[in-house]
Design an enzyme around this catalytic site. Sequence first.
Site, mmCIF file in Angstrom:
data_model
loop_
_atom_site.group_PDB
_atom_site.id
_atom_site.type_symbol
_atom_site.label_atom_id
_atom_site.label_comp_id
_atom_site.label_asym_id
_atom_site.label_seq_id
_atom_site.Cartn_x
_atom_site.Cartn_y
_atom_site.Cartn_z
ATOM 1 N N GLU A 124 0.809 -1.216 0.000
ATOM 2 C CA GLU A 124 0.000 0.000 0.000
ATOM 3 C C GLU A 124 0.845 1.270 0.000
ATOM 4 O O GLU A 124 0.548 2.215 -0.727
ATOM 5 C CB GLU A 124 -0.942 0.013 1.212
ATOM 6 C CG GLU A 124 -2.088 -0.983 1.122
ATOM 7 C CD GLU A 124 -3.146 -0.570 0.111
ATOM 8 O OE1 GLU A 124 -3.150 0.590 -0.326
ATOM 9 O OE2 GLU A 124 -3.980 -1.427 -0.244
ATOM 10 N N SER A 125 1.869 1.324 0.841
ATOM 11 C CA SER A 125 2.585 2.598 1.024
ATOM 12 C C SER A 125 4.097 2.481 1.064
ATOM 13 O O SER A 125 4.775 3.504 1.166
ATOM 14 C CB SER A 125 2.119 3.254 2.329
ATOM 15 O OG SER A 125 2.607 2.506 3.440
#
Length: 642
Positions: free
Chosen positions: A505-506
């Site tokens: 995700e990040s």
Amino acid sequence: MTIRYLLCIVITTVLFTQTAVASPELGLEQQRKLFIQAERLAYNPNNSAFKKLMEQLEGYPLKPYVELKTLSKFPFMANKKQIERFLAKYEFSPLDRPLRKKWLLYLDKQNQPELFSHFYRDMGNVTLNCSYADMLLQKDPSSAQAFELAKNLWVVGQSQPNDCDELFNKWQKAGKRSSDLVWKRMSLAADGGNQTLIPYLKTLMPQDQQYLGDLWLKVRRSPSQVSRLSNFLGKYPELETEILVYGLKRLISNNRDLALRSWEKLSSRFAFSLSQQKQISHRFAIFLALADHEQAEFWLEKATSFEPDAELLRWHLAHVLRQNNWQDALDVISLVPAESADNNMFEYWKAQAYEKVGAKELADVGLHKLAKQRHYYGFLASGKLSEMPSLNDNPLLIPKEIIDEVASLPAAQRAFEFRKLGRNLSARREWIFLQTQLTQKQKVTAAVLASQQGWHDQAIFGFSNSGYLDDLSRRFPMPFDSQLQSNAKKNNIDVAWAFAIVRRESSFMPDAASHAGALGLMQVMPGTARYLAKKKIRKNSLLNPNRNVALGTQYMRYLMDKMDNNAILATASYNAGWRRVQQWLPEKGNMPLDLWIETIPYKETRNYVKAVLAYQQIYSQHLGGSENLFKKLANMEIQPKS
């Protein structure tokens, strides 16, 4: 205070800071505080306190940003030498663009064509690009370069600034705006651009072609208009077919049967070019395969008869695999170019097909070859063989002096200082610029340096961009370990899965923000946070790692409950939403998990699931696990909709 006096102050101050004797060395922590004070006074350079601060900041990496602030406030002719010196010193760096843009806008306003041309660089600013082309025409009214720039600026699907009108008028008066270019712009406006341009562009076309503008608007608003043959007069069939291709490509995505019926009628009336036939067949084939439509096979064969690309072959393969046509699968795979980016996927399914047609030795050779590699298909192959996955971990050992050499570069110093100040966006801009200044070996060193600094997202991106992928402890770090461990336990989910979600995700970027509005480590949507917490959640709180991980892992638990504790379906749901994933379940009969993943309609979700599953295996082994998670996955089946 007069403007002239103010300009003199700027000159004096900038020259003074360049010739001043450095003050006794101050600690970086103290200079950071002085930097913040100097920023506040940068618009008042005659201030005695500001002068003193600039002396004390001598040698501090971020001092140029104070100078930038001052020069950007006063981008006038009186400061030309200082601006020129600054832009030359920091060319292409993040310090360059803000000042160069203001300086060029000033020079344009002051009608300084020679200076404007000297400092001009295409920075993606349409107004400045138009001014540059106009200045070329002022120097040479027949400038081919200027006319080419004008054409490229005009033939776009969006409205352009009024500042470009003068250039476009000169271009048009020189006879450069042809009907073909008007048509091209109209097509761009209709196909993904600003459709409100079409009525204006229609007036620029010959009278007997203006009906085409109305036709574009009709089909743009409702692709089903292509099914009404009365809309298409056949007066300009080559142009009408462009509109038809656009409409059919849109129509097949939401009304497949109508699109097929429309094509049957239209193809007998209009002469579509080979290029247009290829576009339509490619689009029809993929969307019909997505829906497992009864005509999918026909269109896949038709599209493959043209020059097939990897995406088409991927869906052709998925279709024949759904039908258990394993020999057909081998035939499709034989068409795949050797350099295909999806080669691992095709190799995996080739091994599966060999096994199904009784060529077990060839199947084993393929699986063993894949199982030596570290990726989703390699792990699937190891699962099929009941072997532990090969991680091929080979940490880099780079001498300290080489790391220090990269760390001492000005852009690196500026990036690290911005991080210390909590200005992560500015830090990333400097770090990205740094990469453009490095050799390939230095890029790997920079990735190691970022990891040492705890800058995990840039370490991950750095290794990926440098091509060195075998330093797993740095590529798959475990920051925020306590938060992830405790919240995974609290929500009864696998901690390796939680790490894998954050990594995908990040890349462990606490301030990550997506275009869709997802925030923080686990890219939690504010609406999702509000639903989970049963109260309003401030967006800024989602950038707090503790809060973000608590909500993200709670959401993972929520999805597991929705998906009957199936972590693969929950993973797909984390990316695409659980309602959509439920729509993707088989209509009837169980489907092998590996095939279900291969037929996920959204490419982003398909790749997301593959990545998270691979990352979960890596993190599981990092955390001391000795189980091959893919042993179970390789033989799982997805049950049909209930």
